[in-house]
Write an enzyme that holds these catalytic residues in place. Structure first.
Site, PDB file in Angstrom:
ATOM      1  N   ASN A   1      21.283  56.072  74.823  1.00 44.52           N
ATOM      2  CA  ASN A   1      20.698  56.865  75.913  1.00 44.52           C
ATOM      3  C   ASN A   1      21.519  58.112  76.212  1.00 44.52           C
ATOM      4  OD1 ASN A   1      22.282  54.411  77.256  1.00 44.52           O
ATOM      5  ND2 ASN A   1      22.525  56.184  78.588  1.00 44.52           N
TER       6      ASN A   1
ATOM      7  N   TYR B   1      41.402  48.273  72.371  1.00 42.83           N
ATOM      8  CA  TYR B   1      40.424  49.171  71.745  1.00 42.83           C
ATOM      9  C   TYR B   1      40.683  49.307  70.245  1.00 42.83           C
ATOM     10  CZ  TYR B   1      37.765  53.344  70.539  1.00 42.83           C
ATOM     11  OH  TYR B   1      36.916  54.230  69.936  1.00 42.83           O
TER      12      TYR B   1
ATOM     13  N   ILE C   1      26.586  60.417  71.214  1.00 44.30           N
ATOM     14  CA  ILE C   1      26.324  60.345  69.783  1.00 44.30           C
ATOM     15  C   ILE C   1      25.064  59.541  69.485  1.00 44.30           C
ATOM     16  CG2 ILE C   1      27.234  59.521  67.572  1.00 44.30           C
ATOM     17  CD1 ILE C   1      30.035  59.892  68.718  1.00 44.30           C
ATOM     18  N   GLY C   2      24.897  58.439  70.180  1.00 43.00           N
ATOM     19  CA  GLY C   2      23.736  57.585  69.947  1.00 43.00           C
ATOM     20  C   GLY C   2      22.428  58.299  70.217  1.00 43.00           C
TER      21      GLY C   2
ATOM     22  N   SER D   1      36.273  53.795  64.446  1.00 45.68           N
ATOM     23  CA  SER D   1      37.121  54.881  64.939  1.00 45.68           C
ATOM     24  C   SER D   1      38.412  54.922  64.132  1.00 45.68           C
ATOM     25  CB  SER D   1      37.451  54.682  66.416  1.00 45.68           C
ATOM     26  OG  SER D   1      38.462  55.590  66.832  1.00 45.68           O
TER      27      SER D   1
END
Length: 356
Positions: free
Chosen positions: A68, A221, A71-72, A195
């Site tokens: 939404n 992360y 990048i997506g 990443s």
């Protein structure tokens, strides 16, 4: 005497132009122009290449998670523009609907659907997969894009550390639940957004859930992004006798909401705004892996700027990948196949070899 006065006046004019405030002003303007030009060049370099091929994917069924915004959203927009039958899998249904309507308006593609998927809830993942499998007979492209970064320590609904739960375990379960449909629709693809932060990560077998020690970025992360890569490579190995391919990527340093939890990174993002990638630029490697015909037969690679990059040894460790896969199966409640049957041999997939 008159000639002396004329020369004197000329000297005064020169001094007015090239000394004092005017001289400072002109020098400042010159250096500002130089800096602006250098920043522009750096920005062009950091933006990287764009996927230029015009191939369409009319009628192909695609799922993009977390699309939404950022990048997506740019990924979903381009895939819809190329004719995809697109399922937007997002946690926030209202924001997803707003993005869906915008994409339909901009692409004139009505086959864009809003579906709720909360990767922090295994129940939500199962519900999404169940509904999708009831709606669609095929799945051509699965893009595991959603993620969180450097969040304060929180637990998912199922008690997993949030970054591990959303970035890895949620997508691990989703992919496995949809795998049979991907195989049925072959040639098909799985694209995983990882990443370069994986370089700082290690799979902590004694504290996978970060209960003993929690470092938001360099710990949890980075571990979750390393898990993405190990998952992709193990998946590619399991699918090596099928025409389902799996590849992963680093999108670059992108101006998205992903940095909203990290004040330091937000500060750096403001300073380096001109040399970080736009969401559209950040989506290009995802689009490359999802669209380029050659990835019908290439699997197991890690890409950045649309180039395949070598991985560090701990991201190529098969023992760690096997352990993580088995542990992930236990954590999400997947059952092992008792018969140990092999995947159907449809076409031969070229698994990219480890670099020595």
């Amino acid at each position: 005497m008159d000639n002396f006065d004329v020369d004197n006046d000329r000297d005064q004019i020169k001094r007015l132009c090239f000394e004092g405030a005017w001289a400072w002003f002109l020098e400042i303007c010159f250096w500002c122009c130089v800096i602006a030009f250098v920043m522009y060049l750096l920005r062009r370099v950091f933006e990287g290449p764009f996927y230029r091929r015009t191939n369409r994917i009319d009628g192909k069924v695609v799922i993009v998670t977390g699309c939404n915004t950022g990048i997506g959203k740019e990924t979903a927009l381009e895939l819809a523009r190329r004719g995809a039958r697109l399922y937007m899998a997002c946690r926030d249904a209202a924001r997803c609907e707003a993005a869906r309507l915008e994409i339909i308006e901009r692409t004139q593609n009505p086959n864009v659907f809003n579906r709720t998927l909360d990767l922090a809830s295994l129940s939500s993942v199962r519900q999404f997969a169940e509904r999708f499998l009831a709606e669609e007979d095929r799945l051509d492209i699965l893009i595991n894009n959603a993620g969180v970064m450097a969040t304060p320590r929180k637990l998912t609904v199922d008690g997993f550390e949030q970054q591990l739960g959303i970035n890895h375990l949620g997508h691990f379960l989703l992919t496995n639940l949809l795998l049979d449909r991907l195989k049925k629709s072959a040639p098909s693809r799985i694209v995983v957004v990882s990443s370069a932060a994986y370089m700082f990560g290690r799979i902590n077998k004694n504290d996978l859930n970060s209960e003993k020690k929690y470092w938001p970025f360099f710990g949890a992360y980075a571990q979750s992004k390393l898990a993405n890569i190990l998952f992709t490579r193990k998946l590619a190995e399991l699918l090596k006798d099928t025409s389902v391919t799996a590849n992963c990527l680093h999108p670059g340093i992108v101006r998205t909401e992903l940095m909203r939890y990290n004040n330091c990174l937000s500060f750096l993002k403001t300073i380096f705004h001109l040399i970080t990638r736009s969401p559209k630029a950040g989506a290009q490697t995802t689009l490359y892996l999802a669209l380029d015909p050659k990835f019908d037969t290439l699997s197991g690679g890690y890409y950045e700027y649309m180039l395949r990059l070598p991985l560090l040894p701990w991201a190529r460790n098969k023992e760690t990948a096997n352990w993580l896969w088995e542990e992930s199966e236990k954590m999400v409640g997947l059952k092992h196949n008792d018969d140990g049957s092999k995947l159907t041999n449809i076409t031969t997939v070229q698994v990219i070899k480890d670099e020595q």
